[in-house]
Design an enzyme around this catalytic site. Structure first.
Site, PDB file in Angstrom:
ATOM      1  N   PHE A  38     -10.817  -2.571  -4.572  1.00 16.67           N
ATOM      2  CA  PHE A  38     -10.840  -3.883  -3.649  1.00 16.67           C
ATOM      3  C   PHE A  38     -11.526  -2.264  -2.155  1.00 16.67           C
ATOM      4  O   PHE A  38     -11.565  -1.480  -2.455  1.00 16.67           O
ATOM      5  CB  PHE A  38      -8.725  -2.810  -3.174  1.00 16.67           C
ATOM      6  CG  PHE A  38      -8.417  -3.914  -3.031  1.00 16.67           C
ATOM      7  CD1 PHE A  38      -8.689  -5.225  -3.551  1.00 16.67           C
ATOM      8  CD2 PHE A  38      -7.196  -4.349  -2.039  1.00 16.67           C
ATOM      9  CE1 PHE A  38      -7.938  -6.154  -3.902  1.00 16.67           C
ATOM     10  CE2 PHE A  38      -6.525  -5.116  -1.924  1.00 16.67           C
ATOM     11  CZ  PHE A  38      -7.042  -6.914  -2.532  1.00 16.67           C
ATOM     12  N   GLN A  75      -4.998  -5.079  12.351  1.00 17.08           N
ATOM     13  CA  GLN A  75      -5.718  -5.438  11.696  1.00 17.08           C
ATOM     14  C   GLN A  75      -6.232  -7.123  11.568  1.00 17.08           C
ATOM     15  O   GLN A  75      -5.431  -7.384  11.825  1.00 17.08           O
ATOM     16  CB  GLN A  75      -5.485  -5.082  10.480  1.00 17.08           C
ATOM     17  CG  GLN A  75      -6.488  -5.700   9.325  1.00 17.08           C
ATOM     18  CD  GLN A  75      -6.064  -4.802   8.025  1.00 17.08           C
ATOM     19  OE1 GLN A  75      -5.495  -5.053   7.055  1.00 17.08           O
ATOM     20  NE2 GLN A  75      -6.928  -3.608   7.553  1.00 17.08           N
ATOM     21  N   HIS A  97      -7.950  -9.504   9.846  1.00 17.43           N
ATOM     22  CA  HIS A  97      -8.233  -9.695   8.149  1.00 17.43           C
ATOM     23  C   HIS A  97     -10.051 -10.973   7.902  1.00 17.43           C
ATOM     24  O   HIS A  97      -9.457 -11.617   8.994  1.00 17.43           O
ATOM     25  CB  HIS A  97      -7.243 -10.616   7.329  1.00 17.43           C
ATOM     26  CG  HIS A  97      -7.547 -10.410   5.418  1.00 17.43           C
ATOM     27  ND1 HIS A  97      -8.315 -10.952   4.888  1.00 17.43           N
ATOM     28  CD2 HIS A  97      -6.847  -9.095   4.949  1.00 17.43           C
ATOM     29  CE1 HIS A  97      -8.620 -10.760   3.691  1.00 17.43           C
ATOM     30  NE2 HIS A  97      -7.578  -9.219   3.649  1.00 17.43           N
ATOM     31  N   LEU A 142      -4.466 -16.915   4.639  1.00 17.36           N
ATOM     32  CA  LEU A 142      -5.098 -15.219   3.978  1.00 17.36           C
ATOM     33  C   LEU A 142      -5.588 -15.527   1.956  1.00 17.36           C
ATOM     34  O   LEU A 142      -5.335 -16.425   1.648  1.00 17.36           O
ATOM     35  CB  LEU A 142      -4.290 -14.684   3.474  1.00 17.36           C
ATOM     36  CG  LEU A 142      -4.548 -13.269   3.101  1.00 17.36           C
ATOM     37  CD1 LEU A 142      -5.938 -12.177   3.413  1.00 17.36           C
ATOM     38  CD2 LEU A 142      -3.306 -12.264   2.214  1.00 17.36           C
ATOM     39  N   GLU A 201      -8.093 -10.650   0.144  1.00 15.81           N
ATOM     40  CA  GLU A 201      -9.596  -9.630  -0.467  1.00 15.81           C
ATOM     41  C   GLU A 201      -9.812  -9.028  -2.086  1.00 15.81           C
ATOM     42  O   GLU A 201     -11.066  -8.522  -2.472  1.00 15.81           O
ATOM     43  CB  GLU A 201      -9.058  -7.741  -0.417  1.00 15.81           C
ATOM     44  CG  GLU A 201     -10.197  -6.645  -0.147  1.00 15.81           C
ATOM     45  CD  GLU A 201      -9.944  -5.638   0.968  1.00 15.81           C
ATOM     46  OE1 GLU A 201      -9.499  -5.861   1.801  1.00 15.81           O
ATOM     47  OE2 GLU A 201      -9.874  -4.434   0.198  1.00 15.81           O
ATOM     48  N   ARG A 216     -12.303  -2.740   6.039  1.00 15.92           N
ATOM     49  CA  ARG A 216     -11.882  -4.926   6.899  1.00 15.92           C
ATOM     50  C   ARG A 216     -12.071  -4.360   8.182  1.00 15.92           C
ATOM     51  O   ARG A 216     -12.453  -5.411   8.558  1.00 15.92           O
ATOM     52  CB  ARG A 216     -10.031  -5.050   6.461  1.00 15.92           C
ATOM     53  CG  ARG A 216      -9.455  -4.885   4.772  1.00 15.92           C
ATOM     54  CD  ARG A 216      -8.410  -5.544   5.336  1.00 15.92           C
ATOM     55  NE  ARG A 216      -7.910  -6.138   3.884  1.00 15.92           N
ATOM     56  CZ  ARG A 216      -6.991  -6.237   3.965  1.00 15.92           C
ATOM     57  NH1 ARG A 216      -5.413  -5.785   4.676  1.00 15.92           N
ATOM     58  NH2 ARG A 216      -6.508  -6.310   1.931  1.00 15.92           N
ATOM     59  N   HIS A 240      -3.895 -10.041  11.180  1.00 15.74           N
ATOM     60  CA  HIS A 240      -3.369  -9.675   9.612  1.00 15.74           C
ATOM     61  C   HIS A 240      -2.068  -8.874   9.771  1.00 15.74           C
ATOM     62  O   HIS A 240      -1.055  -8.982   9.439  1.00 15.74           O
ATOM     63  CB  HIS A 240      -4.277  -9.629   9.048  1.00 15.74           C
ATOM     64  CG  HIS A 240      -3.930  -9.591   7.276  1.00 15.74           C
ATOM     65  ND1 HIS A 240      -3.164 -10.543   6.777  1.00 15.74           N
ATOM     66  CD2 HIS A 240      -4.319  -7.943   6.254  1.00 15.74           C
ATOM     67  CE1 HIS A 240      -2.819  -9.706   5.350  1.00 15.74           C
ATOM     68  NE2 HIS A 240      -3.033  -8.567   5.552  1.00 15.74           N
ATOM     69  N   ARG A 243      -6.061   0.114   8.028  1.00 19.52           N
ATOM     70  CA  ARG A 243      -4.973  -0.113   6.600  1.00 19.52           C
ATOM     71  C   ARG A 243      -6.402   0.041   5.636  1.00 19.52           C
ATOM     72  O   ARG A 243      -6.922  -1.218   5.718  1.00 19.52           O
ATOM     73  CB  ARG A 243      -4.159  -0.774   7.558  1.00 19.52           C
ATOM     74  CG  ARG A 243      -3.647  -0.799   5.822  1.00 19.52           C
ATOM     75  CD  ARG A 243      -2.333  -1.474   5.177  1.00 19.52           C
ATOM     76  NE  ARG A 243      -2.386  -3.141   5.472  1.00 19.52           N
ATOM     77  CZ  ARG A 243      -2.315  -3.966   4.600  1.00 19.52           C
ATOM     78  NH1 ARG A 243      -3.118  -3.548   3.227  1.00 19.52           N
ATOM     79  NH2 ARG A 243      -2.693  -5.399   4.726  1.00 19.52           N
TER      80      ARG A 243
END
Lengths: 556, 319
Positions: A110, A223, A225, A235, A238, A269, A333, A368
């Site tokens: 990730f 955040q 995304h 979404l 990721e 991100r 996000h 994050r």
């Protein structure tokens, strides 16, 4: 004990409390399995080391680096140290994780992580954990007050004493007595026009705690995304990039290596979203998007590991990710900011806790990492309940004042009594528009000042003129929507004001007028205290806790 | 942009004796989902229109409703796939549920079906004997992942004709959820779970395939067949009529290539179950009076071996 919210953090807290012997109930505006935690796709991080050698220290470092050094390092360490134990806990209770050939839990790479650390179940990880926790509620017989909308926190003699909740089935407002209250109401993505968040992510717990005098912390860090659908904001996990998908610009270039020479598409991100937006602003986008290309992963892998997003993209765009790249762009996000807590989820008011996205512990700081949000819900859901179990044994009975209930009856009564004015959806739209225009990926003083002014005006209009059209006592979502808008306005104002005051660029906050990170002046948290009218009072008395990792230049 | 007319079922259980309908016109792109069209109608025209919704991406299961008479997720249904030539989309609450307000229904009976399953893992061994995760092969997990996609939207439950005539029937969603535990190699209650779902009228399923229409491709109907097979394989409650019926039907077809009805009746009820047989005797007498009594014995069809080969290829269990 009462838990507000039935998503992952709320259910994990309730299960911990029930197993610890507390008389606990969940109050939720939806049935727990409807919670937006279920929309989490890609996975949950834990240094299990099932694929490559890993350590909780490495996980903590990645988290702190990802946070652009704004996370409190003791809290981040507490989360990462507890992660493997919590994943095993979930597995032992039946969670359906994808597996390696030898039967251990599978892990995928990730963004911003040094090793493949993200445990997953295809691309429905949130859903399977949500179901596992709901099953535990069934097992322990935890009472769920479903379709009750919490409207206010009762604080008497300086301690939390319960909440007021609106029964959506019959329109009654009820006073609930609780020695401990845990907010677990999720995020505030609905501040923005386009968001990955569902309709329910409306800053409820944040707004309630804020009105009760508890500060919101670091709200400016929102955040965006990197991979969301232009059509509806939905979404694209990721996990797609974790499995090897590429990001392409209009020229067909994998542009991420120009911004993150080592990690490319798997940078954090904030870095990826900024890079995409830079490409789009420079004219290298296609209809305001860049492309997420999964074709080379092949049909079999896409259908096995990413079936949900393939279908979501197909439904929204008509494009099949197996055959063509999907146009995507950054979208609102995750709310890094939230109700200020310590590393046990405790707020400044004894007996009041917050866990999950509505809280700011702070483990995510300014940005994050993917896979850490589900982890936070589980770890801090459990930890807040652990602390609360201890707390309720120590204190005597509490009795919430009837005044809190009377105030809420007046407030809701006034909203329903008004026979004309501006409807909440219109007010929300005005707020959404200025937030999206002025507090998006790149920010500057002029735009942020405008956002503060615009939202302050919306605040005033709401207080003086908000009109609820539906007068019914049965399932009045027009009224609930208005109360949600009220909370969103407060969260938006805290975000805009905090962003304007923070004259630096860090993590998800990129100021074109202050492009550098400024550790000398800004290694501190923003505390926003609600004011009856206008923007919040900001206070910087809480410094960032730095233990093991001194701030470094951050590159990926 | 297109003008779409939403023809909406309106009802408030607190104030209305009977429902009525409202037609609301919204100006939206015709590819807009039915949910977004409703959202626009509520935000811009009539704030009292009520429906459940949350994720708008087919993962929370809130917005199942009847759209032109067929149950489905409003967030997954574009208007242009369902509207008529005049741009009308008819929306109603899910059938098989009590309406509360407009498109919102009382879900409690549906959740109760899950609670009866004891829907949580009951492992065969103590957690403490595993320092780490229990090992499960990817193949064993895959079976569960497919069912784990169920979002409990109740679309299948609303579509089920057996639920409509017998609300005690567990319904497709709960049976699929039972399968999720029955097939979980970590669980220690397989037989008990099969017995429980059998008692919740597993065998009432009439295999009409209505529940094959699943927005998440869980296909509860196939899971119902799987659970029935598991019941026979594990020989759980084999004296109940459901499994007896399935087995005797298979047996007569395998033996004769035909449905031997007399034997099926005897086999289902029990050859020595005198009371049970007496109960159906009046029906038998009426059939005999009309010349409809099936023959007591059926002669195998020519080439019955081919039928038997099919059974063997499908590995259908026959006792």
């Amino acid at each position: 004990m009462v838990v507000i919210g039935g998503g992952l953090a709320g259910m994990r807290a309730a299960v911990e409390a029930a197993e610890g012997g507390a008389d606990v109930a969940i109050i939720s505006k939806m049935h727990p399995v409807r919670s937006h935690s279920g929309a989490a796709q890609g996975g949950i991080n834990a240094a299990l080391g099932n694929r490559e050698e890993d350590s909780t220290t490495a996980h903590t470092f990645d988290t702190v680096k990802g946070s652009d050094y704004l996370a409190d390092q003791d809290a981040a360490a507490a989360m990462c140290d507890d992660a493997p134990k919590q994943i095993i806990w979930l597995e032992h209770r039946g969670c359906i994780f994808s597996r390696l050939p030898d039967g251990r839990i599978a892990q995928r790479p990730f963004g911003g992580a040094g090793t493949p650390r993200t445990c997953y179940s295809a691309d429905v990880t949130g859903l399977v954990i949500l179901h596992t926790l709901w099953e535990q509620l069934e097992r322990f017989g935890v009472k769920v007050y479903e379709e009750y909308f919490c409207t206010a926190l009762a604080v008497d003699d300086g301690v939390g004493s319960g909440v007021v909740a609106y029964n959506m089935r019959n329109g009654d407002l009820e006073l609930v007595t609780a020695k401990a209250t845990i907010f677990a109401t999720g995020g505030a993505g609905r501040m923005y026009l386009k968001t990955t968040n569902g309709y329910a992510s409306t800053a409820d717990g944040m707004g309630i705690a804020y009105k009760a005098g508890i500060p919101l912390m670091d709200m400016e860090f929102m955040q965006f995304h990197p991979t969301t659908l232009k059509e509806n904001g939905v979404l694209m996990t990721e996990g797609a990039r974790g499995e090897g998908a590429h990001l392409l610009n209009a020229l067909g270039e994998r542009f991420m290596f120009n911004y993150a020479p080592n990690k490319g598409e798997l940078a954090s991100r904030d870095v990826v979203s900024r890079a995409e937006w830079t490409e789009i602003l420079a004219g290298r986008g296609i209809d305001g998007c860049v492309l997420l290309d999964m074709r080379h992963l092949g049909r079999e892998k896409i259908l096995e590991r990413l079936p949900q997003i393939r279908e979501l993209a197909l439904d929204a765009t008509g494009k099949d990710a197996i055959e063509e790249p999907i146009p995507i762009l950054p979208g609102a996000h995750y709310t890094m900011g939230g109700i200020e807590t310590d590393k046990w989820g405790a707020t400044r008011v004894p007996g009041v806790y917050a866990a999950g996205e509505c809280a700011n512990v702070s483990v995510h700081g300014a940005n994050r990492l993917g896979g850490n949000s589900l982890l936070e819900t589980i770890v801090f859901g459990a930890r807040s309940a652990t602390h609360a179990l201890d707390y309720i044994k120590k204190i005597g009975d509490v009795k919430p004042s009837e005044k809190t209930l009377a105030n809420e009856r007046d407030r809701v009564g006034a909203l329903l009594a008004r026979t004309g004015g501006t409807r909440a959806p219109a007010l929300r739209r005005a707020m959404n528009e200025t937030m999206s225009a002025n507090t998006f990926i790149f920010r500057d003083d002029a735009g942020l000042a405008k956002a503060v002014d615009d939202v302050t005006l919306v605040r005033k209009q709401f207080d003086e003129d908000a009109y609820v059209m539906d007068k019914s006592k049965t399932f009045n979502t027009d009224l609930v929507g208005a109360m949600e808008t009220d909370f969103l306005i407060d969260a938006s104002l805290a975000l805009a004001a905090g962003a304007r005051a923070r004259t630096e660029s860090r993590g998800a906050q990129a100021r074109t007028d202050y492009p550098e990170r400024d550790d000398a002046n800004w290694l501190k948290h923003t505390l926003a205290w609600r004011q009856p009218a206008g923007p919040p009072r900001l206070d910087y008395s809480r410094a960032v806790t730095i233990t093991e990792f001194d701030p470094q230049v951050r590159t990926y | 942009m297109a003008k779409i007319t939403l023809d909406i079922f309106r009802f408030d259980e607190a104030t209305d004796a009977v429902p009525h309908r409202d037609a609301v016109v919204v100006d939206v792109p015709e590819t807009t989902t039915v949910l977004d069209a409703l959202e626009t109608a509520k935000a811009e025209i009539d704030g009292s229109i009520s429906f459940r919704r949350s994720c708008r991406s087919a993962i929370c299961g809130s917005c199942s409703m009847n759209i032109n008479g067929i149950t489905g997720l409003a967030c997954k249904t574009p208007c242009n796939t369902v509207m008529d030539e005049k741009g009308v989309v008819v929306v109603d609450p899910m059938p098989n549920f009590q309406p509360m307000k407009d498109l919102v229904v009382h879900m409690d009976p549906f959740w109760d079906k899950y609670s009866r399953l004891k829907p949580y893992l009951q492992p065969a061994d103590a957690d403490s004997t595993h320092e780490r995760e229990r090992r499960v092969s990817p193949e064993d997990m895959k079976k569960l992942v497919d069912v784990a996609n169920c979002i409990m939207c109740a679309t299948c439950y609303a579509l089920c004709p057996v639920v409509s005539v017998d609300p005690a029937f567990a319904g497709p969603a709960a049976i699929a959820y039972a399968y999720r535990f029955i097939e979980d190699v970590r669980d220690g209650q397989r037989k008990e779970r099969i017995a429980q779902i059998s008692e919740d009228y597993l065998w009432l399923c009439a295999h009409c395939y209505a529940c094959s229409y699943c927005p998440k491709h869980v296909d509860p109907h196939d899971r119902i067949i799987d659970v029935k097979r598991a019941s026979i394989k594990d020989r759980v409650l084999m004296n109940e009529r459901g499994p007896r019926h399935a087995l005797v039907v298979s047996k007569t077809i395998k033996q004769t290539g035909m449905l031997a009805e007399t034997e099926v009746i005897q086999g289902t009820i029990g050859r020595f179950n005198v009371r049970g047989l007496l109960k159906v005797a009046p029906l038998g007498l009426r059939m005999a009076a009309k010349g409809k009594m099936p023959p007591p014995f059926v002669k195998p069809i020519p080439k019955v071996d081919e039928v038997r080969t099919i059974f063997e290829a499908l590995e259908v269990p026959v006792s």
